[in-house]
Design an enzyme around this catalytic site. Structure first.
Site, PDB file in Angstrom:
ATOM      1  CE  LYS A  11      -3.875  -2.061   2.529  1.00  0.00           C
ATOM      2  NZ  LYS A  11      -4.880  -1.931   3.343  1.00  0.00           N
ATOM      3  CE1 TYR A  51      -9.303  -2.939   0.395  1.00  0.00           C
ATOM      4  CE2 TYR A  51      -8.642  -1.092  -0.779  1.00  0.00           C
ATOM      5  CZ  TYR A  51      -8.430  -1.929   0.078  1.00  0.00           C
ATOM      6  OH  TYR A  51      -7.120  -2.511   0.566  1.00  0.00           O
ATOM      7  CG  PHE A  59     -13.433   1.905   7.392  1.00  0.00           C
ATOM      8  CD1 PHE A  59     -12.855   1.323   6.334  1.00  0.00           C
ATOM      9  CD2 PHE A  59     -13.902   0.798   8.303  1.00  0.00           C
ATOM     10  CE1 PHE A  59     -13.100  -0.126   6.137  1.00  0.00           C
ATOM     11  CE2 PHE A  59     -14.052  -0.359   7.890  1.00  0.00           C
ATOM     12  CZ  PHE A  59     -13.813  -0.992   6.963  1.00  0.00           C
ATOM     13  NE  ARG A  87      -5.978 -12.099   5.572  1.00  0.00           N
ATOM     14  CZ  ARG A  87      -6.731 -10.676   5.567  1.00  0.00           C
ATOM     15  NH1 ARG A  87      -7.121 -10.035   4.441  1.00  0.00           N
ATOM     16  NH2 ARG A  87      -7.124 -10.264   6.928  1.00  0.00           N
ATOM     17  CB  THR A  93      -7.302  -5.664  10.159  1.00  0.00           C
ATOM     18  OG1 THR A  93      -7.770  -6.641   9.460  1.00  0.00           O
ATOM     19  CG2 THR A  93      -7.660  -4.163   9.321  1.00  0.00           C
ATOM     20  NE  ARG A 104      -2.113  -5.719   7.086  1.00  0.00           N
ATOM     21  CZ  ARG A 104      -3.435  -6.048   6.687  1.00  0.00           C
ATOM     22  NH1 ARG A 104      -4.013  -7.090   7.621  1.00  0.00           N
ATOM     23  NH2 ARG A 104      -4.313  -5.609   5.722  1.00  0.00           N
ATOM     24  CG  ASN A 114      -3.769  -2.233   6.928  1.00  0.00           C
ATOM     25  OD1 ASN A 114      -3.471  -1.890   6.011  1.00  0.00           O
ATOM     26  ND2 ASN A 114      -4.547  -2.836   7.499  1.00  0.00           N
ATOM     27  CG  HIS A 117      -5.534  -6.260  -0.084  1.00  0.00           C
ATOM     28  ND1 HIS A 117      -6.653  -6.167   0.301  1.00  0.00           N
ATOM     29  CD2 HIS A 117      -5.604  -7.085  -1.248  1.00  0.00           C
ATOM     30  CE1 HIS A 117      -7.616  -6.804  -0.125  1.00  0.00           C
ATOM     31  NE2 HIS A 117      -6.908  -7.716  -1.179  1.00  0.00           N
ATOM     32  CD  GLU A 128      -9.009  -9.156  -3.402  1.00  0.00           C
ATOM     33  OE1 GLU A 128     -10.015  -8.959  -2.596  1.00  0.00           O
ATOM     34  OE2 GLU A 128      -7.969  -9.692  -2.921  1.00  0.00           O
TER      35      GLU A 128
HETATM   36  P1  DAT Z   1      -7.725  -6.643   5.936  1.00  0.00           P
HETATM   37  O1  DAT Z   1      -7.084  -5.639   4.970  1.00  0.00           O
HETATM   38  O2  DAT Z   1      -6.924  -7.203   7.011  1.00  0.00           O
HETATM   39  O3  DAT Z   1      -8.434  -7.766   5.191  1.00  0.00           O
HETATM   40  P2  DAT Z   1     -10.441  -5.438   6.230  1.00  0.00           P
HETATM   41  O4  DAT Z   1     -10.910  -6.381   4.888  1.00  0.00           O
HETATM   42  O5  DAT Z   1     -11.500  -5.600   7.121  1.00  0.00           O
HETATM   43  O6  DAT Z   1      -9.082  -5.973   6.766  1.00  0.00           O
HETATM   44  O7  DAT Z   1     -10.416  -4.072   5.904  1.00  0.00           O
HETATM   45  C1  DAT Z   1      -9.863  -3.509   4.544  1.00  0.00           C
HETATM   46  C2  DAT Z   1      -8.842  -2.402   4.884  1.00  0.00           C
HETATM   47  O8  DAT Z   1      -9.750  -1.322   5.451  1.00  0.00           O
HETATM   48  C3  DAT Z   1      -7.966  -2.330   5.931  1.00  0.00           C
HETATM   49  O9  DAT Z   1      -6.907  -3.179   5.504  1.00  0.00           O
HETATM   50  C4  DAT Z   1      -7.720  -1.136   6.454  1.00  0.00           C
HETATM   51  C5  DAT Z   1      -9.347  -0.353   6.175  1.00  0.00           C
HETATM   52  N1  DAT Z   1     -10.050  -0.449   7.679  1.00  0.00           N
HETATM   53  C6  DAT Z   1     -10.540  -1.426   8.083  1.00  0.00           C
HETATM   54  N2  DAT Z   1     -11.096  -1.389   9.302  1.00  0.00           N
HETATM   55  C7  DAT Z   1     -10.779  -0.023   9.554  1.00  0.00           C
HETATM   56  C8  DAT Z   1     -11.155   1.045  10.384  1.00  0.00           C
HETATM   57  N3  DAT Z   1     -11.700   0.565  11.575  1.00  0.00           N
HETATM   58  N4  DAT Z   1     -10.526   2.310  10.331  1.00  0.00           N
HETATM   59  C9  DAT Z   1      -9.942   2.508   9.124  1.00  0.00           C
HETATM   60  N5  DAT Z   1      -9.547   1.819   8.251  1.00  0.00           N
HETATM   61  C10 DAT Z   1      -9.951   0.432   8.474  1.00  0.00           C
HETATM   62 MG    MG Z   2      -9.910  -7.687   3.629  1.00  0.00          MG
END
Ligand code: DAT
Ligand code: MG
Length: 140
Positions: A11, A51, A59, A87, A93, A104, A114, A117, A128
């Site tokens: 990212k 996304y 968010f 993963r 996350t 991370r 973070n 992805h 994807e």
């Molecule tokens: P991951 O990337 O671990 O699969 P996710 O699919 O739940 O996590 O979320 C996608 C992305 O969205 C994550 O990498 C960062 C952002 N994100 C998730 N939860 C968040 C939050 N509470 N506040 C801000 N950004 C968030």
């Molecule tokens: Mg995800």
């Protein structure tokens, strides 16, 4: 165990800090092979499409802004059990909850920034990979 492919993204928070090589090394050291890779500065439309599953989340706007704030490196990773392995090496996350030694834990700045992805299941991995790569760009 089957050889799988998964989709990975380094990212903007990480590319801005020149961590492309360091993160790729962590993936390779975990036994994953980079079979496709390119640097992309994604558009707002591309980020919203990628996304889309999160579009109702509070968010979402912040996520799209973050993902379009600089270049990303999109990759296809191949290896045994690649989806779960990626993963695991990514970590949780929220970096505050990530295990020691994960990408991370080592590199992420916050839950939003973070660093990486990774696809979470075979269906999302296939979707994807197709979102970012044509078949001829993947060289196993
Ligand atoms: P991951 O990337 O671990 O699969 P996710 O699919 O739940 O996590 O979320 C996608 C992305 O969205 C994550 O990498 C960062 C952002 N994100 C998730 N939860 C968040 C939050 N509470 N506040 C801000 N950004 C968030
Ligand atoms: Mg995800």
């Amino acid at each position: 165990m089957a050889i799988e492919r998964t989709f990975s993204m380094i990212k903007p928070d990480a590319t801005k800090r020149n961590l492309t090589g360091a993160i790729t090394k962590m993936l390779e050291d975990a036994g994953l092979r980079v079979v496709a890779s390119k640097r992309v500065w994604m558009s707002k439309r591309e980020a919203e499409g990628f996304y889309a599953v999160h579009k109702e989340r509070p968010f979402f706007g912040e996520l799209v802004d973050t993902m379009t704030s600089g270049p990303t490196v999109v990759q296809v990773l191949e290896g045994e059990n690649a989806i779960l392995k990626n993963r695991e090496i990514m970590g949780a996350t929220n970096p505050a909850n990530a295990d020691e030694g994960t990408i991370r834990k080592v590199h992420a700045l916050s839950i939003g920034e973070n660093s990486v992805h990774g696809s979470d299941a075979p269906e999302t991995a296939a979707q994807e990979i197709k979102y970012w790569f044509s078949d001829t760009e993947i060289v196993g």
